[in-house]
Design a protein around this motif. Structure first.
Motif, PDB file in Angstrom:
ATOM      1  N   ARG A  76       0.848  -1.193   0.000  1.00 44.75           N
ATOM      2  CA  ARG A  76       0.000   0.000   0.000  1.00 44.75           C
ATOM      3  C   ARG A  76       0.885   1.245   0.000  1.00 44.75           C
ATOM      4  O   ARG A  76       1.911   1.282   0.676  1.00 44.75           O
ATOM      5  N   GLY A  77       0.459   2.247  -0.764  1.00 40.53           N
ATOM      6  CA  GLY A  77       1.179   3.508  -0.786  1.00 40.53           C
ATOM      7  C   GLY A  77       0.675   4.455   0.293  1.00 40.53           C
ATOM      8  O   GLY A  77      -0.222   4.115   1.070  1.00 40.53           O
ATOM      9  N   PRO A  78       1.218   5.664   0.363  1.00 42.78           N
ATOM     10  CA  PRO A  78       0.729   6.658   1.313  1.00 42.78           C
ATOM     11  C   PRO A  78      -0.652   7.164   0.907  1.00 42.78           C
ATOM     12  O   PRO A  78      -1.181   6.792  -0.148  1.00 42.78           O
ATOM     13  N   GLU A  79      -1.214   8.025   1.715  1.00 40.04           N
ATOM     14  CA  GLU A  79      -2.594   8.473   1.520  1.00 40.04           C
ATOM     15  C   GLU A  79      -2.837   9.045   0.125  1.00 40.04           C
ATOM     16  O   GLU A  79      -3.887   8.809  -0.472  1.00 40.04           O
ATOM     17  N   GLN A  80      -1.862   9.771  -0.418  1.00 42.72           N
ATOM     18  CA  GLN A  80      -2.072  10.405  -1.731  1.00 42.72           C
ATOM     19  C   GLN A  80      -2.125   9.395  -2.869  1.00 42.72           C
ATOM     20  O   GLN A  80      -2.634   9.691  -3.948  1.00 42.72           O
ATOM     21  N   MET A  81      -1.593   8.195  -2.635  1.00 47.37           N
ATOM     22  CA  MET A  81      -1.564   7.173  -3.689  1.00 47.37           C
ATOM     23  C   MET A  81      -1.628   5.793  -3.039  1.00 47.37           C
ATOM     24  O   MET A  81      -0.797   4.932  -3.268  1.00 47.37           O
ATOM     25  N   GLU A  82      -2.669   5.571  -2.241  1.00 47.17           N
ATOM     26  CA  GLU A  82      -2.760   4.347  -1.453  1.00 47.17           C
ATOM     27  C   GLU A  82      -3.166   3.140  -2.287  1.00 47.17           C
ATOM     28  O   GLU A  82      -2.714   2.023  -2.051  1.00 47.17           O
ATOM     29  N   SER A  83      -4.024   3.336  -3.284  1.00 44.44           N
ATOM     30  CA  SER A  83      -4.532   2.226  -4.088  1.00 44.44           C
ATOM     31  C   SER A  83      -3.402   1.527  -4.837  1.00 44.44           C
ATOM     32  O   SER A  83      -2.627   2.170  -5.562  1.00 44.44           O
ATOM     33  N   PRO A  84      -3.291   0.199  -4.704  1.00 46.72           N
ATOM     34  CA  PRO A  84      -2.251  -0.521  -5.454  1.00 46.72           C
ATOM     35  C   PRO A  84      -2.404  -0.366  -6.963  1.00 46.72           C
ATOM     36  O   PRO A  84      -1.402  -0.247  -7.676  1.00 46.72           O
ATOM     37  N   ASP A  85      -3.654  -0.349  -7.451  1.00 41.85           N
ATOM     38  CA  ASP A  85      -3.869  -0.178  -8.892  1.00 41.85           C
ATOM     39  C   ASP A  85      -3.262   1.136  -9.377  1.00 41.85           C
ATOM     40  O   ASP A  85      -2.555   1.172 -10.384  1.00 41.85           O
ATOM     41  N   GLN A  86      -3.559   2.214  -8.650  1.00 35.53           N
ATOM     42  CA  GLN A  86      -3.033   3.527  -9.039  1.00 35.53           C
ATOM     43  C   GLN A  86      -1.511   3.561  -8.893  1.00 35.53           C
ATOM     44  O   GLN A  86      -0.800   4.058  -9.774  1.00 35.53           O
ATOM     45  N   LEU A  87      -1.025   3.036  -7.800  1.00 31.66           N
ATOM     46  CA  LEU A  87       0.403   3.071  -7.502  1.00 31.66           C
ATOM     47  C   LEU A  87       1.221   2.402  -8.599  1.00 31.66           C
ATOM     48  O   LEU A  87       2.174   2.978  -9.137  1.00 31.66           O
ATOM     49  N   PHE A  88       0.832   1.180  -8.968  1.00 34.67           N
ATOM     50  CA  PHE A  88       1.609   0.449  -9.963  1.00 34.67           C
ATOM     51  C   PHE A  88       1.363   0.963 -11.378  1.00 34.67           C
ATOM     52  O   PHE A  88       2.241   0.887 -12.232  1.00 34.67           O
ATOM     53  N   SER A  89       0.185   1.515 -11.613  1.00 31.17           N
ATOM     54  CA  SER A  89      -0.090   2.116 -12.912  1.00 31.17           C
ATOM     55  C   SER A  89       0.792   3.341 -13.146  1.00 31.17           C
ATOM     56  O   SER A  89       1.354   3.526 -14.237  1.00 31.17           O
ATOM     57  N   VAL A  90       0.933   4.163 -12.122  1.00 30.81           N
ATOM     58  CA  VAL A  90       1.783   5.359 -12.233  1.00 30.81           C
ATOM     59  C   VAL A  90       3.248   4.954 -12.395  1.00 30.81           C
ATOM     60  O   VAL A  90       3.980   5.536 -13.201  1.00 30.81           O
ATOM     61  N   ALA A  91       3.683   3.945 -11.649  1.00 33.10           N
ATOM     62  CA  ALA A  91       5.068   3.482 -11.770  1.00 33.10           C
ATOM     63  C   ALA A  91       5.347   2.960 -13.175  1.00 33.10           C
ATOM     64  O   ALA A  91       6.416   3.208 -13.748  1.00 33.10           O
ATOM     65  N   ARG A  92       4.389   2.246 -13.727  1.00 28.80           N
ATOM     66  CA  ARG A  92       4.550   1.734 -15.090  1.00 28.80           C
ATOM     67  C   ARG A  92       4.596   2.886 -16.091  1.00 28.80           C
ATOM     68  O   ARG A  92       5.383   2.875 -17.043  1.00 28.80           O
ATOM     69  N   LYS A  93       3.778   3.878 -15.852  1.00 30.68           N
ATOM     70  CA  LYS A  93       3.687   5.032 -16.749  1.00 30.68           C
ATOM     71  C   LYS A  93       5.007   5.788 -16.845  1.00 30.68           C
ATOM     72  O   LYS A  93       5.408   6.250 -17.922  1.00 30.68           O
ATOM     73  N   TYR A  94       5.717   5.891 -15.704  1.00 32.75           N
ATOM     74  CA  TYR A  94       6.966   6.650 -15.674  1.00 32.75           C
ATOM     75  C   TYR A  94       8.198   5.736 -15.665  1.00 32.75           C
ATOM     76  O   TYR A  94       9.290   6.165 -15.283  1.00 32.75           O
ATOM     77  N   SER A  95       8.019   4.485 -16.072  1.00 30.97           N
ATOM     78  CA  SER A  95       9.119   3.525 -16.176  1.00 30.97           C
ATOM     79  C   SER A  95       9.860   3.360 -14.850  1.00 30.97           C
ATOM     80  O   SER A  95      11.095   3.285 -14.801  1.00 30.97           O
ATOM     81  N   LYS A  96       9.099   3.303 -13.776  1.00 28.00           N
ATOM     82  CA  LYS A  96       9.664   3.118 -12.436  1.00 28.00           C
ATOM     83  C   LYS A  96       9.144   1.825 -11.787  1.00 28.00           C
ATOM     84  O   LYS A  96       9.201   1.671 -10.569  1.00 28.00           O
ATOM     85  N   LEU A  97       8.676   0.893 -12.612  1.00 23.66           N
ATOM     86  CA  LEU A  97       8.073  -0.314 -12.076  1.00 23.66           C
ATOM     87  C   LEU A  97       9.102  -1.161 -11.333  1.00 23.66           C
ATOM     88  O   LEU A  97       8.818  -1.710 -10.259  1.00 23.66           O
ATOM     89  N   TRP A  98      10.304  -1.278 -11.895  1.00 25.37           N
ATOM     90  CA  TRP A  98      11.350  -2.050 -11.232  1.00 25.37           C
ATOM     91  C   TRP A  98      11.649  -1.479  -9.842  1.00 25.37           C
ATOM     92  O   TRP A  98      11.700  -2.216  -8.854  1.00 25.37           O
ATOM     93  N   GLU A  99      11.832  -0.157  -9.765  1.00 28.74           N
ATOM     94  CA  GLU A  99      12.171   0.475  -8.491  1.00 28.74           C
ATOM     95  C   GLU A  99      11.061   0.282  -7.454  1.00 28.74           C
ATOM     96  O   GLU A  99      11.334  -0.010  -6.283  1.00 28.74           O
TER      97      GLU A  99
END
Length: 300
Positions: free
Chosen positions: A51-74
């Motif tokens: 789970r992310g912090p309050e501003q980005m708690e949803s796992p769907d949103q969190l991993f979608s944003v990471a994928r969008k900015y090529s930060k999925l590995w990190e």
């Protein structure tokens, strides 16, 4: 589990800033959901969910944003580290199921970071770790994917196919990967006690897994009736809100549910032994337990 939803083509500086802050300061928390033996009622292991912090708690949103900015590995590296750290702090026993996206499973950095030595730092053996990969994403190169999975197996990791029955690849992924666990998607489990088509499908999965030595996990169990039906079918393990919700500090399985599982198993044994005089008494007792649990409404 997390979504592989498509990325937005429009960048949002604010979401990138939040993601960078999460990665830089390790702002990931872990909740654990037990995977319960439907034979004994014991906890077989835990799925680690991030789970992310309050501003980005949803796992769907969190991993979608990471994928969008090529930060999925990190992000995935951080989530795995936090999961193992927290499991060590809580002194959790049993297997730890770790989600890994098919998007990064072939990344050499992942294999380098999942060595026996790196796992041992958190007090676990490689044999304690189940690599959970979702069926929901379409795979572009099955040959490379299969080769990578075989390297993990050679190191001693077990493999679980998550969300089986929900994705593009279906039985081909199971046939190619030959996993140790198959986790049936919650949409297949839902209302299995009332849906004869789903019942037949799950029975066929159970027979297949019995013939191949694969352990079958029913995800998303939400009612006593679903649990009862799954035990009658002979499913190995269960997971879902009815058994226990994901929690930062998981607790023991509720005593009423444990008693229900044990009584169901005793009834099943008597059925196999063809002792109808005892079946009737236990069947009544089990139904009373079922009604009691359902009326409590605590686990829905």
């Amino acid at each position: 589990m997390y979504s592989s939803a498509s990325n937005s083509s429009r960048n949002d500086p604010s979401e990138l800033k939040i993601l960078q802050d999460i990665l830089e300061h390790g702002k990931i928390s872990t909740v654990f959901q037990p995977i319960v033996s439907l034979k004994s009622g014991n906890i077989h292991g835990y799925e680690a969910l991030s789970r992310g912090p309050e501003q980005m708690e949803s796992p769907d949103q969190l991993f979608s944003v990471a994928r969008k900015y090529s930060k999925l590995w990190e992000l995935e590296h951080l989530c795995r580290r936090k999961a193992l750290e927290n499991a060590q702090i809580l002194n959790l026993h049993g297997c730890i199921f770790l989600n890994i996206s098919p998007d990064i499973i072939n990344d050499p950095k992942l294999l380098e970071g999942m060595t026996a030595e790196s796992i041992a730092r958190y007090g676990f053996n490689v044999s304690d770790i189940i690599i959970e990969i979702t069926e929901k994403s379409a795979l572009q190169d099955y040959k490379d994917y299969e080769s990578t999975i075989n390297r993990y197996k050679a190191q001693g990791y077990s493999i679980a196919i998550d969300d089986a029955g929900s994705g593009y690849s279906g039985l081909k992924l199971i046939a190619d990967v030959r996993p140790h666990y198959v986790k049936l998607d919650m949409d297949i489990i839902r209302d299995v006690d009332r849906d004869k088509f789903k019942l037949a499908l799950i029975k066929s999965f159970k027979d297949f897994c019995g013939a191949t030595g694969i352990k079958l996990v029913a995800e998303g169990i939400e009612t006593a009736q679903e649990l009862e039906t799954l035990i009658e079918i002979g499913i190995h393990y269960g997971q879902g809100y009815f058994l226990q919700r994901p929690q930062p500090i998981p607790s023991n399985i509720d005593s009423d549910i444990l008693q229900f599982i044990l009584e169901m198993q005793e009834s099943q044994q008597q059925i196999y032994q063809q002792r109808p005089s005892n079946i009737a008494i236990k069947h009544i007792s089990r139904k009373m337990t079922l009604c009691s649990i359902t009326k409590q409404g605590t686990y829905k």
